[in-house]
Every structure is written in structure tokens, then in C-alpha cells.
Design an enzyme around this catalytic site. Structure first.
Site, mmCIF file in Angstrom:
data_model
loop_
_atom_site.group_PDB
_atom_site.id
_atom_site.type_symbol
_atom_site.label_atom_id
_atom_site.label_comp_id
_atom_site.label_asym_id
_atom_site.label_seq_id
_atom_site.Cartn_x
_atom_site.Cartn_y
_atom_site.Cartn_z
ATOM 1 N N HIS A 1 84.539 50.287 -16.730
ATOM 2 C CA HIS A 1 83.978 51.431 -15.965
ATOM 3 C C HIS A 1 82.558 51.695 -16.465
ATOM 4 C CE1 HIS A 1 84.668 55.453 -13.844
ATOM 5 N NE2 HIS A 1 83.385 55.413 -14.176
ATOM 6 N N HIS B 1 78.288 52.704 -15.318
ATOM 7 C CA HIS B 1 77.198 53.048 -14.394
ATOM 8 C C HIS B 1 75.906 52.434 -14.927
ATOM 9 C CE1 HIS B 1 79.618 56.095 -12.289
ATOM 10 N NE2 HIS B 1 80.185 56.243 -13.470
ATOM 11 N N LEU B 2 75.279 51.623 -14.078
ATOM 12 C CA LEU B 2 74.048 50.942 -14.517
ATOM 13 C C LEU B 2 72.791 51.448 -13.814
ATOM 14 C CD1 LEU B 2 75.115 47.183 -14.783
ATOM 15 C CD2 LEU B 2 74.496 48.721 -16.670
ATOM 16 N N LYS C 1 86.268 51.894 -5.197
ATOM 17 C CA LYS C 1 86.236 53.145 -5.970
ATOM 18 C C LYS C 1 86.411 54.336 -5.052
ATOM 19 C CE LYS C 1 85.572 55.997 -9.415
ATOM 20 N NZ LYS C 1 84.445 56.186 -10.293
ATOM 21 N N HIS D 1 88.579 58.332 -9.245
ATOM 22 C CA HIS D 1 88.088 59.507 -9.978
ATOM 23 C C HIS D 1 89.107 60.603 -9.717
ATOM 24 C CE1 HIS D 1 84.852 62.133 -11.721
ATOM 25 N NE2 HIS D 1 85.710 63.004 -11.243
ATOM 26 N N HIS E 1 88.814 57.093 -16.437
ATOM 27 C CA HIS E 1 88.373 58.038 -17.479
ATOM 28 C C HIS E 1 89.315 59.225 -17.629
ATOM 29 C CE1 HIS E 1 86.760 59.760 -13.842
ATOM 30 N NE2 HIS E 1 85.675 59.009 -13.825
ATOM 31 N N ASP F 1 82.501 54.530 -19.010
ATOM 32 C CA ASP F 1 81.877 55.508 -18.106
ATOM 33 C C ASP F 1 80.487 55.873 -18.619
ATOM 34 O OD1 ASP F 1 81.599 57.043 -15.847
ATOM 35 O OD2 ASP F 1 82.734 58.749 -16.626
ATOM 36 N N HIS G 1 71.447 59.381 -17.476
ATOM 37 C CA HIS G 1 70.600 60.256 -16.646
ATOM 38 C C HIS G 1 69.352 60.551 -17.465
ATOM 39 C CE1 HIS G 1 73.427 61.388 -13.436
ATOM 40 N NE2 HIS G 1 74.370 61.360 -14.360
HETATM 41 O O1 DOR Z 1 80.011 62.294 -15.815
HETATM 42 C C1 DOR Z 1 79.995 61.539 -14.880
HETATM 43 N N1 DOR Z 1 78.885 60.834 -14.545
HETATM 44 N N2 DOR Z 1 81.086 61.424 -14.148
HETATM 45 C C2 DOR Z 1 81.095 60.716 -13.018
HETATM 46 O O2 DOR Z 1 82.134 60.663 -12.399
HETATM 47 C C3 DOR Z 1 79.875 60.087 -12.499
HETATM 48 C C4 DOR Z 1 78.934 59.794 -13.569
HETATM 49 C C5 DOR Z 1 77.544 59.452 -13.091
HETATM 50 O O3 DOR Z 1 77.415 58.626 -12.194
HETATM 51 O O4 DOR Z 1 76.590 60.005 -13.640
HETATM 52 ZN ZN ZN Z 2 82.071 56.983 -13.803
#
Ligand code: DOR
Ligand code: ZN
Length: 344
Positions: free
Chosen positions: A10, A12-13, A96, A133, A171, A245, A249
Site C-alpha cells: 500500500h 502513495h507515490l 481500490k 479504504h 491500513h 500507506d 504531502h
Molecule cells: O492519510 C491518508 N493519506 N489516508 C488516505 O487514505 C490517503 C492518503 C493520501 O493519499 O494522502
Molecule cells: Zn493510502
């Protein structure tokens, strides 16, 4: 400690400069990763997934053999044929499900599971996993209860309606979720557990002030839940496997009046997990959790190579800078961990 090379089930890139900045950390540790499709716009077609996979491969360090496993973002209007074709062509590993408005970039998510019943039936037939999710979006439900309520209101009925569908409860953050997954005997239900949910509980988010870099969704829960997650992870049993996960950001987006959800663990994910297993005297179960249970669930072979972690101090990077000038703060930024990934 040498184990088979692990996978991150899991991840996020993002795209562009952020992708380029964060990907090398994951590629240094993991053989493969399930790449989340919540981009703007989301990845909903085979063409988009191919393009995104190519962008990821382009951003890899020289010589890396890291393999992105792509997913399709499920929408109310999803096309079963497109999804099945993507699976058959080896482009889509899974689908997803974001309940609409549950989290970051989920505005295009599913508003009613009835709208995608046909797609789910098709996935069930072809053995394509659904990654969920698991939080209800009802604003009347307290944010700390949304996962447990999801089990009752959505997940249990969904599993009953689709008895052959493979599902990953992503998660997990509660004792209820850990118990629910452990109780399944069919082998078609799995769960990922992040590194940060094994380390923090909800009080950490407010320790001495509000800590936006520890805010993610599902939000960290009470201590008893963290301890239940640790028991599930170190059990080494089949349905529980590693999924960070990691969700980068920009600092500016986190430190804001309305900060984004996401914890960026990629730089030292394996070190954090190793420390958890060592603290709980369960290093003998680490390889099952990190490298074996996930591939088995997905019907893939474990990676051929290995990685080695040694008991030695390592400092988490203070900050990660992207080429466009954005900065991301890693989980436990600047702190010292006592397991180090050996780079070969
Ligand atoms: O905390 C999170 N960030 N939960 C998510 O389900 C998405 C993820 C994100 O893409 O930033
Ligand atoms: Zn996620």
C-alpha cells in the site's frame, strides 16, 4: 537479519517532482509495491495506469528492479470490461475502493456499493482483489469509530454478497478490524498494517501541541488498538501483511488551517517495522509479515533477492526536498532508530 526482499502492499507515490523525490526510498527497500491510484484525476483506465507505471519506471534510480503494481480507482461509473481487460493484460493488479469523500482525493469514489455490484461480480469471477479504504463517511459517526462501524455496515454485508471476492482491508487501525480479519478462515480476506499505526496512538497527535505530520486517515486510535495491531502484525499469520500507506504531502499542505491526511514513512519504513518486531521479541515472524504473506495473498511468488538489516543506529532524514522546491517531512524526522538497512 537477512530476509527475502519485502514488498509494500500500500503506497502513495504521487507524480512529477514529488514522485521523483520519494520513489528512491521505496525502491531501495522493496521489490514491489501496490501503487494507489488517487491522483488528480484518478487512475481509472488501462491507458492511464500504463502511463503512470511508465512515469514511475522513468523516475527509478539507475539499475533498480523495483516493480510498480498498478491499481484502478473504483468510481460509480466504473466499466467492468475495462477493469477485466486491465487485469488480463497484467496492467491492473487490483481495484481500490474509496468511499466517496473518505480521504485525500476520494471525491470520485463510490457513493453506493450498489452502483458497482456488476464490477464486483466480475472481479469475483476473475479473482481480482478489491482493496478497501474501510471507513464510513457518515458525518454523524465519530471519526474514531468510522472503521469499526464500516465493518458492520459495509464490509460484512459486502463479503456476504460476494463470497468469492478477494478483499484487502487496508491500513487497519482498530482491534475490531484485527479481530475481524483474524476470524476469517476462507483465506480471501487480508489486511495491511502501516508502520506508523504500530508506533503511535491518538495521544501522540496532540502531544504538547497539534502535530499535523501524524495526522492520517484512518486516524490513529487509542493505545489498546495500537497494541492489537502489534499483536496481529507480529503473529506472522497469513492475512496480515506490510503496507506502509506512506503518503507524502508538502509541508505547506500539512501545516495549514486544514491540513492534509498522510504520514510519510517511506525513508525508513523497514527500519521502523524491524524495531517494532525487535521490541516485541518477534523477529522470527518479520519475514512472514514483510515478505511472504503479501505475495501469497496476491498469488505471486516472493521476491528472489534479500535485504539485510543490522542492529545499528540510523538517523531519519530531517526533510526530503523535491526538485520543484516542495519539502516533505518524514515520520520521526531527525530521530534515531536502532535498525539500519544495509545497502549492498
Ligand atoms: O492519510 C491518508 N493519506 N489516508 C488516505 O487514505 C490517503 C492518503 C493520501 O493519499 O494522502
Ligand atoms: Zn493510502
Amino acid at each position: 537479519m537477512t530476509i527475502r526482499r519485502p514488498d509494500d502492499w500500500h503506497l502513495h507515490l504521487r507524480e512529477g517532482a514529488m514522485l521523483k523525490a520519494v520513489l528512491p526510498y521505496t525502491a531501495a527497500q522493496f521489490g514491489r509495491a501496490i501503487i494507489m491510484p488517487n491522483l488528480k484525476p484518478p487512475v481509472t483506465t488501462v491507458e492511464q495506469a500504463k502511463r503512470y507505471a511508465a512515469a514511475i519506471r522513468d523516475a527509478l534510480p539507475e539499475g533498480s528492479t523495483f516493480q510498480p503494481l498498478m491499481t484502478c480507482y473504483l468510481t460509480d461509473g466504473a466499466d467492468a470490461d475495462e477493469i477485466a481487460r486491465g487485469h488480463e493484460e497484467g496492467v491492473f493488479t487490483a481495484v481500490k475502493l474509496y468511499p466517496a469523500h473518505a480521504t485525500t482525493n476520494s471525491a470520485h469514489g463510490v457513493t453506493d456499493l450498489g452502483n458497482v455490484a456488476g464490477v464486483l461480480e466480475r472481479m469475483e469471477r476473475i479473482g481480482m482483489p478489491l482493496l478497501i479504504h474501510g471507513e464510513v463517511t457518515d458525518p454523524e459517526v465519530d471519526i474514531f469509530d468510522r472503521e469499526a462501524v464500516f465493518i458492520e455496515r459495509v464490509l460484512s454485508p459486502l463479503l456476504a454478497r460476494h463470497p468469492g471476492l478477494k478483499v484487502v482491508f487496508e491500513h487497519i487501525t482498530t482491534e475490531e478490524a484485527a479481530d475481524f480479519v483474524a476470524a476469517d478462515t476462507s483465506g480471501r480476506l487480508g489486511a495491511t498494517i502501516t508502520a506508523h499505526h504500530l508506533v503511535i496512538n491518538r495521544s501522540h497527535i496532540f502531544a504538547g501541541g497539534i502535530r499535523p505530520h501524524l495526522y492520517c486517515l484512518p486516524i490513529a486510535k487509542r493505545e489498546r488498538h495500537r497494541l492489537a495491531l502489534r499483536r496481529a502484525a507480529i503473529s506472522g499469520t497469513g492475512p496480515f501483511f506490510l503496507g506502509t500507506d506512506s503518503a507524502p504531502h508538502a509541508v505547506t499542505a500539512k501545516e495549514s488551517a486544514c491540513g492534509c491526511a498522510g504520514v510519510f514513512t517511506a525513508p525508513t519504513a523497514m527500519e521502523v517495522y524491524a524495531q517494532v518486531f525487535a521490541e516485541d521479541g518477534a523477529l522470527d515472524q518479520f519475514e512472514a509479515f514483510a515478505s511472504l504473506n503479501g505475495p501469497r495473498f496476491y498469488g505471486l511468488a516472493p521476491n528472489e533477492g534479500t535485504i539485510t538489516l543490522e542492529r545499528a543506529p540510523v538517523t531519519v532524514p530531517e526533510i526530503v526536498l523535491a526538485e520543484d522546491g516542495e519539502a516533505v517531512l518524514p515520520f520521526q524526522s531527525g530521530e534515531t532508530l536502532n535498525w539500519r538497512l544495509k545497502t549492498s
